[in-house]
Design an enzyme around this catalytic site. Structure first.
Site, PDB file in Angstrom:
ATOM      1  N   SER A  83       3.163 -29.639 -10.043  1.00  0.00           N
ATOM      2  CA  SER A  83       2.389 -28.916  -9.039  1.00  0.00           C
ATOM      3  C   SER A  83       1.541 -27.863  -9.740  1.00  0.00           C
ATOM      4  CB  SER A  83       3.320 -28.238  -8.026  1.00  0.00           C
ATOM      5  OG  SER A  83       2.576 -27.469  -7.111  1.00  0.00           O
ATOM      6  N   GLU A  84       0.266 -27.784  -9.368  1.00  0.00           N
ATOM      7  CA  GLU A  84      -0.648 -26.889 -10.092  1.00  0.00           C
ATOM      8  C   GLU A  84      -0.330 -25.406  -9.886  1.00  0.00           C
ATOM      9  OE1 GLU A  84      -4.242 -27.570  -6.947  1.00  0.00           O
ATOM     10  OE2 GLU A  84      -3.063 -29.149  -7.879  1.00  0.00           O
ATOM     11  N   ASN A  85       0.510 -25.084  -8.885  1.00  0.00           N
ATOM     12  CA  ASN A  85       0.872 -23.679  -8.720  1.00  0.00           C
ATOM     13  C   ASN A  85       2.001 -23.251  -9.660  1.00  0.00           C
ATOM     14  OD1 ASN A  85       2.708 -25.218  -7.263  1.00  0.00           O
ATOM     15  ND2 ASN A  85       3.026 -23.676  -5.695  1.00  0.00           N
ATOM     16  N   GLY A  86       2.467 -24.167 -10.540  1.00  0.00           N
ATOM     17  CA  GLY A  86       3.364 -23.756 -11.599  1.00  0.00           C
ATOM     18  C   GLY A  86       4.760 -24.342 -11.582  1.00  0.00           C
ATOM     19  N   SER A  99      -0.077 -23.901 -15.951  1.00  0.00           N
ATOM     20  CA  SER A  99      -0.191 -25.169 -15.232  1.00  0.00           C
ATOM     21  C   SER A  99      -1.579 -25.783 -15.414  1.00  0.00           C
ATOM     22  CB  SER A  99       0.105 -24.938 -13.752  1.00  0.00           C
ATOM     23  OG  SER A  99       0.134 -26.158 -13.049  1.00  0.00           O
TER      24      SER A  99
END
Length: 221
Positions: A47-50, A89
């Protein structure tokens, strides 16, 4: 025609496509359903939020709204999952360390160019990570209902919405079919539903070539 919801059919088919050990980013919408259908397959969901190591959807009893995906949906974490900041990320994405990005779309043209962030005349909420993923992921899979709620095809001759980037998608998965994008245009490689080939041409917004396995050719002849 379809015994399961269209979105579930698409999520299940993409889950089958993902390779063991791959690092896969899940976009907003249909892609977020994929973790529920991996059936133990060792895929590292990013997930790109980490976060890397997204698990299946949590039960109502185990909701934790401090633990969410980039789509703001509650998630679980697999054993061995890792949490990190958003900058790290995106460094993974831009550095080419994501094997597959699974994205929802508004439109895709015959060569695989994607529009998935803005509709002309509508408020823009933000680009999000889609443009980075399209540029940086090693493969791009598209998850989409075959037609919009207004009956408009998603796979079309030429984009009428703003492009998300010049990088082209590898495959499109709908509730009816799987297409591969080539320099000559889309190629039908699998029929998922009981739709006929003639009906599929009618609801698709561009021509496509047919390269089906023998079992499918038998079914449609």
């Amino acid at each position: 025609m379809l015994s399961q919801s269209k979105k579930v059919i698409i999520a299940k088919r993409i889950a089958e496509e993902l390779e063991e050990g791959s690092i896969v980013n899940l976009g907003v919408g249909i892609p977020t359903k994929i973790p529920d259908y991996l059936d133990g397959k060792n895929v590292h969901l990013h997930s790109e939020n980490g976060l890397i190591g997204i698990g299946p959807k949590p039960s109502k009893e185990n909701l934790n709204m401090d633990l969410i995906s980039a789509s703001k949906n509650p998630i679980t974490m697999e054993k061995g999952a890792a949490i990190f900041d958003s900058a790290s990320s995106f460094a993974m994405i831009r550095g080419g360390h994501i094997d597959v990005a699974v994205l929802g779309i508004l439109q895709v043209d015959k060569f695989g160019e994607i529009s998935n962030w803005s509709i002309p005349g509508e408020p823009i909420l933000g680009v999000g990570g889609a443009i980075d993923l399209i540029a940086g992921a090693n493969k791009i899979y598209l998850a989409s209902i075959h037609q919009s709620k207004y009956g408009e095809p998603k796979l079309i001759e030429k984009l009428t919405y703003p492009s998300s980037g010049v990088r082209r998608a590898d495959k499109l998965f709908t509730e009816h079919a799987v297409f591969r994008f080539t320099e000559e245009g889309p190629e039908l490689i699998e029929i998922i539903s009981d739709i006929s080939l003639e009906e599929l041409f009618e609801i698709t917004g561009t021509d496509f070539t047919v390269n089906l396995p023998e079992r499918h050719r038998t079914q449609i002849n």
